[in-house]
Design a protein around this motif. Structure first.
Motif, PDB file in Angstrom:
ATOM      1  N   GLY A  98      -2.851  21.827   3.257  1.00 21.81           N
ATOM      2  CA  GLY A  98      -3.503  21.585   4.531  1.00 21.81           C
ATOM      3  C   GLY A  98      -2.513  21.255   5.632  1.00 21.81           C
ATOM      4  O   GLY A  98      -1.319  21.522   5.522  1.00 21.81           O
ATOM      5  N   PHE A  99      -3.029  20.665   6.731  1.00 18.22           N
ATOM      6  CA  PHE A  99      -2.204  20.281   7.878  1.00 18.22           C
ATOM      7  C   PHE A  99      -1.804  18.816   7.753  1.00 18.22           C
ATOM      8  O   PHE A  99      -2.646  17.965   7.439  1.00 18.22           O
ATOM      9  N   TYR A 100      -0.520  18.531   8.063  1.00 15.71           N
ATOM     10  CA  TYR A 100      -0.048  17.154   7.958  1.00 15.71           C
ATOM     11  C   TYR A 100       0.964  16.860   9.050  1.00 15.71           C
ATOM     12  O   TYR A 100       1.730  17.727   9.473  1.00 15.71           O
ATOM     13  N   LEU A 101       0.964  15.618   9.511  1.00 16.94           N
ATOM     14  CA  LEU A 101       1.920  15.187  10.514  1.00 16.94           C
ATOM     15  C   LEU A 101       3.334  15.177   9.952  1.00 16.94           C
ATOM     16  O   LEU A 101       3.547  14.765   8.815  1.00 16.94           O
ATOM     17  N   LYS A 102       4.284  15.575  10.779  1.00 15.25           N
ATOM     18  CA  LYS A 102       5.682  15.427  10.414  1.00 15.25           C
ATOM     19  C   LYS A 102       6.070  13.953  10.491  1.00 15.25           C
ATOM     20  O   LYS A 102       5.301  13.122  10.989  1.00 15.25           O
ATOM     21  N   ASP A 103       7.253  13.622  10.029  1.00 18.46           N
ATOM     22  CA  ASP A 103       7.626  12.214   9.880  1.00 18.46           C
ATOM     23  C   ASP A 103       7.700  11.438  11.196  1.00 18.46           C
ATOM     24  O   ASP A 103       7.134  10.363  11.319  1.00 18.46           O
ATOM     25  N   ASP A 104       8.409  11.980  12.190  1.00 19.26           N
ATOM     26  CA  ASP A 104       8.547  11.243  13.449  1.00 19.26           C
ATOM     27  C   ASP A 104       7.216  11.095  14.178  1.00 19.26           C
ATOM     28  O   ASP A 104       6.890  10.004  14.665  1.00 19.26           O
ATOM     29  N   PRO A 105       6.394  12.148  14.305  1.00 22.40           N
ATOM     30  CA  PRO A 105       5.070  11.975  14.912  1.00 22.40           C
ATOM     31  C   PRO A 105       4.187  10.989  14.141  1.00 22.40           C
ATOM     32  O   PRO A 105       3.354  10.299  14.737  1.00 22.40           O
ATOM     33  N   ARG A 106       4.375  10.932  12.836  1.00 20.72           N
ATOM     34  CA  ARG A 106       3.612   9.978  12.034  1.00 20.72           C
ATOM     35  C   ARG A 106       3.914   8.550  12.471  1.00 20.72           C
ATOM     36  O   ARG A 106       3.033   7.695  12.555  1.00 20.72           O
ATOM     37  N   LYS A 107       5.178   8.288  12.789  1.00 22.10           N
ATOM     38  CA  LYS A 107       5.566   6.967  13.282  1.00 22.10           C
ATOM     39  C   LYS A 107       4.896   6.671  14.622  1.00 22.10           C
ATOM     40  O   LYS A 107       4.470   5.545  14.878  1.00 22.10           O
ATOM     41  N   HIS A 151       0.850  -1.191   0.000  1.00 19.72           N
ATOM     42  CA  HIS A 151       0.000   0.000   0.000  1.00 19.72           C
ATOM     43  C   HIS A 151       0.886   1.242   0.000  1.00 19.72           C
ATOM     44  O   HIS A 151       1.792   1.367   0.831  1.00 19.72           O
ATOM     45  N   ILE A 152       0.613   2.150  -0.917  1.00 21.80           N
ATOM     46  CA  ILE A 152       1.469   3.313  -1.123  1.00 21.80           C
ATOM     47  C   ILE A 152       0.727   4.586  -0.699  1.00 21.80           C
ATOM     48  O   ILE A 152      -0.419   4.810  -1.099  1.00 21.80           O
ATOM     49  N   PHE A 153       1.404   5.395   0.117  1.00 25.91           N
ATOM     50  CA  PHE A 153       0.871   6.669   0.568  1.00 25.91           C
ATOM     51  C   PHE A 153       1.813   7.781   0.120  1.00 25.91           C
ATOM     52  O   PHE A 153       3.027   7.590   0.060  1.00 25.91           O
ATOM     53  N   ASN A 154       1.255   8.946  -0.170  1.00 26.61           N
ATOM     54  CA  ASN A 154       2.121  10.051  -0.552  1.00 26.61           C
ATOM     55  C   ASN A 154       2.662  10.766   0.679  1.00 26.61           C
ATOM     56  O   ASN A 154       2.394  10.377   1.825  1.00 26.61           O
ATOM     57  N   TYR A 155       3.399  11.828   0.446  1.00 28.03           N
ATOM     58  CA  TYR A 155       4.039  12.566   1.531  1.00 28.03           C
ATOM     59  C   TYR A 155       3.042  13.036   2.580  1.00 28.03           C
ATOM     60  O   TYR A 155       3.331  13.092   3.772  1.00 28.03           O
ATOM     61  N   TYR A 156       1.829  13.369   2.143  1.00 29.90           N
ATOM     62  CA  TYR A 156       0.838  13.920   3.054  1.00 29.90           C
ATOM     63  C   TYR A 156       0.044  12.837   3.789  1.00 29.90           C
ATOM     64  O   TYR A 156      -0.888  13.131   4.517  1.00 29.90           O
ATOM     65  N   GLY A 157       0.417  11.573   3.571  1.00 24.22           N
ATOM     66  CA  GLY A 157      -0.283  10.485   4.240  1.00 24.22           C
ATOM     67  C   GLY A 157      -1.540  10.051   3.526  1.00 24.22           C
ATOM     68  O   GLY A 157      -2.308   9.239   4.041  1.00 24.22           O
ATOM     69  N   ASN A 158      -1.775  10.586   2.336  1.00 24.50           N
ATOM     70  CA  ASN A 158      -2.958  10.213   1.568  1.00 24.50           C
ATOM     71  C   ASN A 158      -2.708   8.923   0.799  1.00 24.50           C
ATOM     72  O   ASN A 158      -1.618   8.706   0.263  1.00 24.50           O
ATOM     73  N   TYR A 159      -3.724   8.113   0.733  1.00 23.43           N
ATOM     74  CA  TYR A 159      -3.631   6.839   0.022  1.00 23.43           C
ATOM     75  C   TYR A 159      -3.467   7.074  -1.471  1.00 23.43           C
ATOM     76  O   TYR A 159      -4.210   7.837  -2.081  1.00 23.43           O
ATOM     77  N   VAL A 160      -2.454   6.431  -2.075  1.00 20.16           N
ATOM     78  CA  VAL A 160      -2.195   6.562  -3.506  1.00 20.16           C
ATOM     79  C   VAL A 160      -2.724   5.362  -4.272  1.00 20.16           C
ATOM     80  O   VAL A 160      -3.402   5.493  -5.298  1.00 20.16           O
ATOM     81  N   GLY A 161      -2.442   4.169  -3.781  1.00 21.55           N
ATOM     82  CA  GLY A 161      -2.879   2.959  -4.468  1.00 21.55           C
ATOM     83  C   GLY A 161      -2.251   1.735  -3.835  1.00 21.55           C
ATOM     84  O   GLY A 161      -1.472   1.832  -2.880  1.00 21.55           O
ATOM     85  N   SER A 162      -2.584   0.570  -4.377  1.00 21.25           N
ATOM     86  CA  SER A 162      -2.106  -0.691  -3.814  1.00 21.25           C
ATOM     87  C   SER A 162      -1.701  -1.651  -4.912  1.00 21.25           C
ATOM     88  O   SER A 162      -2.260  -1.631  -6.014  1.00 21.25           O
ATOM     89  N   PHE A 163      -0.734  -2.477  -4.580  1.00 19.06           N
ATOM     90  CA  PHE A 163      -0.400  -3.639  -5.398  1.00 19.06           C
ATOM     91  C   PHE A 163      -0.942  -4.854  -4.671  1.00 19.06           C
ATOM     92  O   PHE A 163      -0.565  -5.140  -3.528  1.00 19.06           O
TER      93      PHE A 163
END
Length: 358
Positions: free
Chosen positions: A296-305, A92-104
């Motif tokens: 819009g608003f998006y989580l930074k990388d470490d908080p995303r983890k 499952h692939i997500f873009n930088y903003y955490g939005n779903y892009v697609g799946s294999f």
């Protein structure tokens, strides 16, 4: 139990025998790009530059992987997809903003044309479709009301909102069309989000759901949490022979995978929303963990983890299922919900009763 693998950092994923080896690049900022990449080294399936410096590798047996969730810079090659397909591992692939892009999704050797025909047949039978849609939304609202159970809540405004949701639940029970159900669902969500200031123990600017783009930290968390849940549910649909493109509430063609959105209605309140309440109330996620962009608003990388870690903890949480009279994790509960729908489609059970928290 197999594990979901989340890749946030710029990484190299290679294979050795029946294991994956994951190297994360040290001291590099995530590039957040996705591309198709070919390499002469067939063992390397997520390659990086030769002069990149890696941290200590992580060895992951292929049999232990449920699915990959990729963020950050990801370079796929054909070897990666061959291995993922061989071990039936969705990606499952997500873009930088955490939005779903697609799946294999690898070819499913256990797929059943019979089950899919039953889905089509039920979708085309309007009465059956409305029955399933109504059952899903009734359970979703019940799970929302479960979140609002608070023995210490004495605020008249909160009690009034709960009463309003109960009134809409009764109207859902007597609805006769999909459009009616969707209208009631939207009204319930609007009221439900107005109660969140009572559930979140800190000041926020949240007053309504804004999706595109997400405005404010709570809308950002809702969007990110929902995206992860969609991937989890797609996994279970894939493994249980259902067709994600045939839903009952959401129209075929109006969404990428209507059945994913249908089943997510049941679990958003008790998985995504509960995780949001936890990370905010325990200050696991703070206001400065977000960045504001034109998107819009998006989580930074470490908080995303941190959020994903809490999400996985929630999926692993074991509860007592009253109807089954046994203990089960939320992750297993989602798969069981898929089988519950299959059993109804096949006529093995007379009534379709989605999970309701109690």
């Amino acid at each position: 139990m197999k594990n979901n693998i989340y890749i946030f950092s710029n990484s190299v994923l290679s294979r050795k025998d029946n294991s994956f080896t994951l190297h994360s690049l040290q001291d590099t900022e995530p590039q957040h790009k996705i591309d198709i990449y070919e390499t002469a080294d067939e063992n390397v399936i997520l390659p990086a530059k030769k002069d990149d410096v890696f941290d200590k590798p992580k060895h992951i047996p292929a049999e232990s992987i449920e699915a990959f969730y990729t963020f950050g810079e990801v370079r796929f090659n054909t070897q990666f997809f061959k291995i993922a397909s061989y071990y039936s591992i969705p990606v499952h692939i997500f873009n930088y903003y955490g939005n779903y892009v697609g799946s294999f999704l690898p070819v499913n050797n256990n797929s059943s044309g019979y089950i899919q025909l039953l889905q089509y047949e039920t979708y085309l039978s309007y009465n059956k479709r409305v029955f399933i849609a109504k059952s899903i939304l009734e359970s979703a609202v019940k799970n929302i009301l479960f979140n609002l159970k608070n023995p210490f809540a004495e605020d008249d405004a909160l009690l009034e909102q709960i009463s309003n949701i109960n009134s809409l639940l009764e109207q859902i029970h007597f609805a006769e069309t999909i459009s009616e159900l969707l209208g009631y669902e939207g009204n319930v969500r609007t009221i439900y989000y107005k109660t969140w200031p009572y559930l979140i123990k800190r000041e926020t600017d949240f007053y309504k759901r804004i999706k595109q783009p997400p405005i404010g930290i709570i809308n950002s968390l809702i969007s990110f949490g929902n995206s992860i849940l969609y991937g989890i549910i797609l996994n279970e649909i894939y493994r249980t022979r259902l067709n994600p493109f045939i839903g009952f509430i959401h129209e075929v063609g109006d969404n990428k995978q209507p059945l994913v959105y249908d089943i997510s209605e049941i679990f958003k309140p008790i998985i995504v929303d509960k995780v949001i309440f936890r990370v905010l109330n325990l200050n696991i996620i703070k206001d400065d963990d977000f960045q504001q962009t034109n998107e819009g608003f998006y989580l930074k990388d470490d908080p995303r983890k941190k959020f994903v870690e809490q999400f996985e903890n929630r999926l692993s949480t074991v509860i007592h299922h009253k109807r089954l009279n046994r203990r089960i994790s939320y992750r297993s509960l989602i798969r069981m919900e898929c089988y519950n729908l299959i059993n109804y489609l096949e006529g093995k059970i007379k009534n379709y009763e989605p999970y309701r928290a109690s």
